[in-house]
Scaffold this active site. Sequence first.
Site, mmCIF file in Angstrom:
data_model
loop_
_atom_site.group_PDB
_atom_site.id
_atom_site.type_symbol
_atom_site.label_atom_id
_atom_site.label_comp_id
_atom_site.label_asym_id
_atom_site.label_seq_id
_atom_site.Cartn_x
_atom_site.Cartn_y
_atom_site.Cartn_z
ATOM 1 N N HIS A 80 65.461 -35.752 -85.007
ATOM 2 C CA HIS A 80 66.174 -36.893 -84.423
ATOM 3 C C HIS A 80 65.246 -38.100 -84.427
ATOM 4 C CE1 HIS A 80 69.507 -34.394 -82.967
ATOM 5 N NE2 HIS A 80 68.573 -33.474 -82.834
ATOM 6 N N HIS A 102 75.334 -26.958 -84.888
ATOM 7 C CA HIS A 102 74.782 -26.723 -83.552
ATOM 8 C C HIS A 102 75.625 -25.606 -82.959
ATOM 9 C CE1 HIS A 102 72.915 -28.180 -79.624
ATOM 10 N NE2 HIS A 102 73.708 -27.187 -79.284
ATOM 11 N N HIS A 130 68.383 -24.803 -85.098
ATOM 12 C CA HIS A 130 67.529 -24.514 -83.928
ATOM 13 C C HIS A 130 67.906 -23.217 -83.216
ATOM 14 C CE1 HIS A 130 70.931 -26.357 -81.998
ATOM 15 N NE2 HIS A 130 70.571 -27.591 -82.276
ATOM 16 N N ASP A 188 63.556 -30.202 -84.407
ATOM 17 C CA ASP A 188 64.498 -30.712 -83.396
ATOM 18 C C ASP A 188 63.758 -31.624 -82.428
ATOM 19 O OD1 ASP A 188 66.935 -31.182 -82.203
ATOM 20 O OD2 ASP A 188 66.957 -29.322 -81.046
HETATM 21 ZN ZN LIG Z 1 69.035 -31.456 -82.713
#
Ligand SMILES: [Zn+2]
Length: 343
Positions: A18, A138, A172, A244
């Site tokens: 990010h 996600h 993740h 992440d």
């Molecule tokens: Zn993320």
Amino acid sequence: MADSSTFEIIQALDMHLHLRDGEMLKLVGPLTSNTFSGALIMPNLVPPITTKEALLSYKQRIKEACKDDNFEPFVTLFFKNDYSYEFLQDVKNDIIGIKLYPAGITTNSETGVASMDVEVLRPTLESMSKLGIPLCIHGETNGFVMDREKEFMPIYESIAKAFPNLKIIMEHITTKDAIDLLDKYDNLYATVTLHHLLITLDDVAGGMLNPHLFCKPIAKRPEDRTALLNAALKAHPKLMFGSDSAPHPKHKKECCGCAAGVFTSPIAIQVLTELFEKHNCLENLNIFVSLNAQKIYDLNLSNKVVKLVKKDFVVPAEYKYNEEVVVPMFAGETISWSIESIN
Ligand SMILES: [Zn+2]
């Protein structure tokens, strides 16, 4: 590796990052681009990246923020159920994948998909499968926080079965369940963060609350961390490094209503080296941090070599750019590897 006190990381890739926007992008962009050759950039801005125009202009802003470095930002689109085949065909060469968020599950995901039913997702997924565009997910339900990833496993299975030619990346991952699922379907891959290889929920909330380790998905049990770490240390061919790293302003972490995200960009390379050395697996680190992702995403990169040396490095308490302040993982602590040179 020259000797036991130095180590070279070649073409490091961060496959889940990010970078935010504006001043924050200018602060955190170079903290990744100086050591990494490339990164997969997440699209959860406000508003999210859903048009070609937004995509290209964001990529340009990232390039400007990281202009001094030899760094490739691989950008992604924010998943929508109603992308047309023609639109996806048009943007295919500008993106590395499309990121799917269940609605409301993490930072800026309010406009994510409301239903994870395969039939609802089918139109966009069918086009992606035909065009060879990978799907990054996600994977959490809105159930009890410790069980959200585990509860999502049947959804991964239903998509993997319905679209056998679609590359699906479980982003993740934090559980042994996800590691076990990885080997069940040829088209399933995963990223794992640095912090989930290191911490459990105990480190977040077992003693005094540590807001800088609070993230989504939340850190899990010791047996989960062990399963993740074992897969990373042996460089499981379907597992990639994705930090992440998710910066939030210091005042949004150290407050009531702490934002979710751990900021690891500036220390990721050094701490990974420390971790793999500790477990006598340094020979697998370049596979985990670069080669697996190059194969899975079929990437061509320019060369960048980070030479590390076994020498104490004191992690800065914070990083600043104008008004923006972020606190990194291990702030103020000493780690045992430093960066000597970058070529
Ligand atoms: Zn993320």
